[in-house]
Design a protein around this motif. Structure first.
Motif: not given
Length: 255
Positions: A194-200
């Motif tokens: 359920g953890c969100r990942l914001l990757l760029w």
């Protein structure tokens, strides 16, 4: 599964190192220590600017920089939420009362504004030096209120194993390490379902790399495949077409 994942990570690192050797502005003798010195010099130069000092005061003193007061970071919303405020607000509801982590924050952490999170952790190799510089030169540190780990994010932190149920934010970071794929592996270990990942990140530098940067891959699909194999369901992908260098990012949820 673990042996397959290890093989995939090793092959990606080997591929990126081969690209590093052939980069126009690079040499195979580049070291992590040299890269960190490059980062530190660039960081001090930026922190010494009036632009940063004005930003630091705004981050510290302006209540509108907190999500509890309606903070809406346009760049973050564009890159990770398709430019949709509705999706951003759903994300805010998700992280409220949960644990969040940022990797590679440099001079300040976006988590300073995520004040509704229950716990906020930051992994940044220069965190201690940055905090000391800011206290000496500004009279405060932008890392106040955050739990920091001042070490390379490729180093596994047992205390964070299956700790993060809110979100992990990692932007413009992993191409600063030769062991970038192990940073991604650690992210997978830290994230609960359920953890969100914001990757760029930039993934390949068309004009070659300097002392502080490394190439990852020329293939965005390889990044997508790796993130998926690390147990994340990719909901959105993002590419900044205005940048010359190849780049790729995603918003994903841990399975």
């Amino acid at each position: 599964m673990r042996s397959q994942l290890k093989s995939l990570i090793s092959s990606l690192i080997a591929s990126s190192q081969a690209d590093e050797v052939t980069s126009k502005n690079d040499t195979p003798t580049k070291t992590w220590e040299a890269s960190q010195q490059y980062e530190w010099e660039a960081t001090v130069k930026f922190m010494s600017s009036s632009e940063f000092q004005e930003l630091a005061l705004r981050i510290r003193n302006d209540p509108s920089q907190k999500i509890s007061n309606g903070y809406s970071p346009k760049l973050t919303i564009t890159e990770f939420f398709g430019g949709l405020d509705l999706e951003w607000h759903a994300f805010i509801r998700h992280i409220s009362g949960k644990t969040c982590l940022e990797i590679g924050s440099c001079t300040s952490s976006i988590l300073s504004g995520w004040d509704t999170a229950a716990e906020r952790f930051v992994i940044e190799p220069l965190a201690d030096k940055v905090s000391a510089w800011q206290c000496e030169n500004l009279g405060f540190s932008l890392y106040e209120g955050l739990t920091t780990y001042s070490l390379g994010a490729d180093q596994y932190i047992e205390a964070l194993e299956r700790k993060v149920d809110g979100a992990i934010f990692c932007r413009n970071c992993i191409d600063h390490s030769p062991d970038w794929a192990f940073i991604l592996s650690n992210i997978s270990s830290y994230a609960l379902p359920g953890c969100r990942l914001l990757l760029w990140n930039d993934i390949f530098h068309l004009d070659g790399t300097d002392s502080g940067h490394y190439d990852l891959t020329k293939d965005p699909y390889a990044m997508k495949r790796l993130i998926s194999r690390l147990g994340f369901d990719i909901k959105r992908e993002y590419n900044d077409s205005s940048r010359r260098d190849l780049n790729w990012g995603c918003f994903a949820i841990k399975n």
